[in-house]
Design a protein around this motif. Structure first.
Motif, mmCIF file in Angstrom:
data_model
loop_
_atom_site.group_PDB
_atom_site.id
_atom_site.type_symbol
_atom_site.label_atom_id
_atom_site.label_comp_id
_atom_site.label_asym_id
_atom_site.label_seq_id
_atom_site.Cartn_x
_atom_site.Cartn_y
_atom_site.Cartn_z
ATOM 1 N N LEU A 62 7.227 10.365 -1.546
ATOM 2 C CA LEU A 62 8.223 9.756 -0.665
ATOM 3 C C LEU A 62 9.050 8.707 -1.395
ATOM 4 O O LEU A 62 10.192 8.433 -1.012
ATOM 5 C CB LEU A 62 7.550 9.139 0.561
ATOM 6 C CG LEU A 62 6.944 10.131 1.562
ATOM 7 C CD1 LEU A 62 6.343 9.399 2.748
ATOM 8 C CD2 LEU A 62 7.988 11.127 2.033
ATOM 9 N N LYS A 63 8.486 8.115 -2.442
ATOM 10 C CA LYS A 63 9.280 7.187 -3.250
ATOM 11 C C LYS A 63 10.496 7.904 -3.834
ATOM 12 O O LYS A 63 11.601 7.348 -3.879
ATOM 13 C CB LYS A 63 8.424 6.594 -4.368
ATOM 14 C CG LYS A 63 9.164 5.569 -5.221
ATOM 15 C CD LYS A 63 8.284 5.010 -6.323
ATOM 16 C CE LYS A 63 9.070 3.987 -7.151
ATOM 17 N NZ LYS A 63 8.265 3.442 -8.268
ATOM 18 N N ILE A 64 10.291 9.161 -4.260
ATOM 19 C CA ILE A 64 11.390 9.960 -4.814
ATOM 20 C C ILE A 64 12.321 10.442 -3.692
ATOM 21 O O ILE A 64 13.543 10.308 -3.771
ATOM 22 C CB ILE A 64 10.839 11.158 -5.604
ATOM 23 C CG1 ILE A 64 10.055 10.677 -6.823
ATOM 24 C CG2 ILE A 64 11.965 12.087 -6.039
ATOM 25 C CD1 ILE A 64 9.287 11.774 -7.531
ATOM 26 N N VAL A 65 11.736 10.994 -2.623
ATOM 27 C CA VAL A 65 12.531 11.574 -1.535
ATOM 28 C C VAL A 65 13.440 10.542 -0.878
ATOM 29 O O VAL A 65 14.604 10.817 -0.572
ATOM 30 C CB VAL A 65 11.607 12.213 -0.481
ATOM 31 C CG1 VAL A 65 12.362 12.540 0.798
ATOM 32 C CG2 VAL A 65 10.946 13.466 -1.032
ATOM 33 N N CYS A 66 12.903 9.334 -0.672
ATOM 34 C CA CYS A 66 13.644 8.319 0.074
ATOM 35 C C CYS A 66 14.248 7.232 -0.814
ATOM 36 O O CYS A 66 14.848 6.281 -0.293
ATOM 37 C CB CYS A 66 12.740 7.682 1.132
ATOM 38 S SG CYS A 66 12.068 8.866 2.325
ATOM 39 N N GLY A 67 14.083 7.339 -2.132
ATOM 40 C CA GLY A 67 14.683 6.365 -3.046
ATOM 41 C C GLY A 67 14.152 4.961 -2.858
ATOM 42 O O GLY A 67 14.922 4.036 -2.605
ATOM 43 N N LEU A 68 12.830 4.777 -3.003
ATOM 44 C CA LEU A 68 12.181 3.508 -2.683
ATOM 45 C C LEU A 68 11.702 2.782 -3.938
ATOM 46 O O LEU A 68 11.488 3.397 -4.980
ATOM 47 C CB LEU A 68 10.976 3.768 -1.765
ATOM 48 C CG LEU A 68 11.216 4.663 -0.542
ATOM 49 C CD1 LEU A 68 9.895 5.017 0.116
ATOM 50 C CD2 LEU A 68 12.148 3.975 0.452
ATOM 51 N N ASN A 69 11.475 1.458 -3.820
ATOM 52 C CA ASN A 69 10.761 0.736 -4.862
ATOM 53 C C ASN A 69 9.264 0.722 -4.521
ATOM 54 O O ASN A 69 8.851 1.299 -3.506
ATOM 55 C CB ASN A 69 11.318 -0.687 -5.043
ATOM 56 C CG ASN A 69 11.194 -1.535 -3.775
ATOM 57 O OD1 ASN A 69 10.299 -1.345 -2.954
ATOM 58 N ND2 ASN A 69 12.107 -2.486 -3.620
ATOM 59 N N ASN A 70 8.439 0.082 -5.358
ATOM 60 C CA ASN A 70 6.989 0.096 -5.144
ATOM 61 C C ASN A 70 6.598 -0.502 -3.793
ATOM 62 O O ASN A 70 5.767 0.052 -3.064
ATOM 63 C CB ASN A 70 6.276 -0.675 -6.267
ATOM 64 C CG ASN A 70 6.289 0.073 -7.581
ATOM 65 O OD1 ASN A 70 6.184 1.300 -7.611
ATOM 66 N ND2 ASN A 70 6.422 -0.657 -8.679
ATOM 67 N N PHE A 71 7.183 -1.658 -3.458
ATOM 68 C CA PHE A 71 6.857 -2.331 -2.200
ATOM 69 C C PHE A 71 7.203 -1.445 -1.010
ATOM 70 O O PHE A 71 6.407 -1.289 -0.073
ATOM 71 C CB PHE A 71 7.603 -3.656 -2.120
ATOM 72 C CG PHE A 71 7.377 -4.413 -0.839
ATOM 73 C CD1 PHE A 71 6.191 -5.091 -0.620
ATOM 74 C CD2 PHE A 71 8.353 -4.443 0.150
ATOM 75 C CE1 PHE A 71 5.978 -5.781 0.567
ATOM 76 C CE2 PHE A 71 8.159 -5.131 1.332
ATOM 77 C CZ PHE A 71 6.958 -5.807 1.544
ATOM 78 N N GLN A 72 8.381 -0.856 -1.029
ATOM 79 C CA GLN A 72 8.801 0.014 0.077
ATOM 80 C C GLN A 72 7.931 1.251 0.176
ATOM 81 O O GLN A 72 7.550 1.676 1.276
ATOM 82 C CB GLN A 72 10.266 0.402 -0.110
ATOM 83 C CG GLN A 72 11.253 -0.740 0.047
ATOM 84 C CD GLN A 72 12.643 -0.381 -0.452
ATOM 85 O OE1 GLN A 72 12.797 0.467 -1.324
ATOM 86 N NE2 GLN A 72 13.661 -1.026 0.104
ATOM 87 N N ALA A 73 7.586 1.848 -0.962
ATOM 88 C CA ALA A 73 6.774 3.068 -0.948
ATOM 89 C C ALA A 73 5.392 2.810 -0.364
ATOM 90 O O ALA A 73 4.821 3.679 0.310
ATOM 91 C CB ALA A 73 6.645 3.625 -2.366
ATOM 92 N N LEU A 74 4.866 1.607 -0.582
ATOM 93 C CA LEU A 74 3.524 1.306 -0.093
ATOM 94 C C LEU A 74 3.501 0.942 1.383
ATOM 95 O O LEU A 74 2.434 0.660 1.940
ATOM 96 C CB LEU A 74 2.895 0.203 -0.950
ATOM 97 C CG LEU A 74 2.458 0.720 -2.327
ATOM 98 C CD1 LEU A 74 2.107 -0.428 -3.260
ATOM 99 C CD2 LEU A 74 1.276 1.683 -2.207
#
Length: 453
Positions: free
Chosen positions: A43-55
């Motif tokens: 989902l970090k890749i799919v939604c373009g997130l940083n570490n904090f957002q992905a977690l």
């Protein structure tokens, strides 16, 4: 009239049958839980997130245990353990179905709602099956039974990343940050939407399987267990508020919930951030690294099944686990991020892909973590009597450690680097060490201890 030896054999047979049913449910819980380890970098890749957002994946998932634990205990007081298990499976199925519109829209907030719903059903399941497995046999061997259940749970954790990688992570290199940044915005959004669509089929299958197992458990011969009672008291018909206030009088429970909070946090960090850390180090097989951690946990559970209580007490197992966690955390923070000597020594002879030493130490935390959950539960529930169901809800609420502590890790990783952020696990293991050495013996606020501990 049946002979005593025949009665004992029948009782053992009933316990085995119950453990097989509950083992299936633990496998399902493990399958869904440890899917997050692969879902976070996906989902970090799919939604373009940083570490904090992905977690926030772990936050949405594990915070449900805090929000829904006491309502789950109230449901169980009305339905009993068996019906509670079937209801939990139904809610989980609904959560799996919500992944379909989330994947089709590629909207991160919908993924988080689906994860929260899925985990709400799991909360009801956890609140039912953990005290169930403690109560169906002798208390002194409860950690051994939970360890057997852990084999089902973490065995699923070994399988899930491999399945997810084969279905979802094919040609994932073409979706790297560098590759996506080279595209224009429209092409980048199209590629991410196509990647997100890969989630539709597996989660539709998961929903169908969950509903089928719900029907299977409902019509099965799994026996129910009546609520525990104290001498001279009425079994549960009290208002939930009265029960909640009652359980807080037990230090071994409250302190055990704090230890579980710390434990679940470090367990999730070890299992769900290893893929992110491996991706940062350009480890080729980063999508399956959660399997490394889960395999170490399976080995730890096997040790627990063999050793507890014959060779190792529940309290001593918890003590050793905490010490191992402290040493391995130091290894993660200070070990090499390039050399592969540790994995070459431990798993190279199996033909398993080698990983940097610091990654291997992170995976080995699975071995240290394996015995913490099964050891804390019987120690924390000891002596609760009619408060056992509500005590179980308090312990389930501690699973929120998996919601909050990974977010702290993600924030620290974005600020100062992924590897240095792992130092935050040291105080967590120190708390577990104190509970194993002293906290579990307290029976009254003010210092009174269990003389038998």
């Amino acid at each position: 009239m049946e002979r005593p030896d025949q009665l004992r054999m029948d009782a053992k047979r009933n316990v085995v049958v119950a453990m097989l049913f509950v083992g299936l449910l633990f496998f399902i819980l493990g399958f869904v839980t440890w899917l997050n380890g692969s879902l976070v970098p996906f989902l970090k890749i799919v939604c373009g997130l940083n570490n904090f957002q992905a977690l926030w994946v772990t936050f949405a998932f594990y915070i449900a245990y805090t929000v829904m634990a006491l309502p789950s205990a109230a449901v169980l007081r009305r339905t009993g353990y068996k019906k509670g298990m079937t209801l939990g499976l139904g809610v989980m199925g609904a959560g799996a179905l919500l992944f379909i519109p989330a994947a089709q829209s590629a909207r991160y907030e919908l993924f988080l709602v689906a994860l929260f719903t899925l985990a709400s059903g799991m909360t009801l399941m956890q609140t039912a099956i953990n005290p169930y497995i403690v109560c169906i046999g002798p208390r002194e061997s409860a950690a051994m039974r939970i360890s057997i259940m852990g084999l089902f749970n973490k065995g699923a954790g070994v399988v899930v990343p491999l399945v997810f990688a084969s279905l979802m992570l094919a040609d994932i290199d073409s979706f790297s940050h560098t590759a996506l940044e080279a595209l224009d915005p429209a092409a980048r959004d199209a590629m991410r939407a196509g990647l997100s669509q890969r989630l539709v089929f597996p989660y539709a299958c998961m929903a169908g399987l969950l509903f089928a197992i719900m029907a299977f458990i409902h019509f099965s011969s799994l026996r129910d267990i009546p609520p525990e009672t104290d001498a001279g008291t009425v079994a549960d018909g009290k208002h939930p508020a009265a029960v909640r206030s009652g359980v807080l009088q037990f230090p071994q429970l409250v302190l055990g919930s704090l230890a579980l909070f710390a434990y679940v946090g470090v367990e999730v960090i070890a299992g769900d951030t290893i893929g992110l850390y491996g991706h940062e180090l350009a480890v080729a097989n980063f999508g399956v690294l959660t399997s490394y951690t889960m395999m170490c946990m399976v080995i730890g559970y096997l040790i627990g099944v063999v050793a507890i209580p014959r060779y190792l007490s529940q309290q001593r197992a918890l003590l050793l686990s905490a010490v191992a966690g402290i040493l391995l955390t130091i290894g993660v923070a200070l070990g090499s991020s390039v050399d592969q000597d540790v994995s070459r020594l431990l798993v190279g002879w199996l033909g398993v892909p080698l990983v940097p030493d610091s990654v291997m130490y992170l995976a080995l935390l699975g071995l240290a973590n394996a015995m913490v959950w099964p050891a804390i539960w019987p120690l924390a529930l000891q002596g609760l009597g009619r408060h056992t169901a509500s005590g179980s809800a308090i312990l389930v609420m501690a699973i929120s450690g998996g919601a909050l502590l990974p977010l702290v890790y993600g924030h620290l990783a974005d600020l100062g680097g992924s590897r240095s952020a792992y130092w935050m696990m040291l105080p967590c293991y120190a708390l577990i060490l104190w509970y194993a050495a002293h906290g579990h013996t307290l029976r009254r606020w003010g210092g009174a201890r269990d003389g038998g501990a």
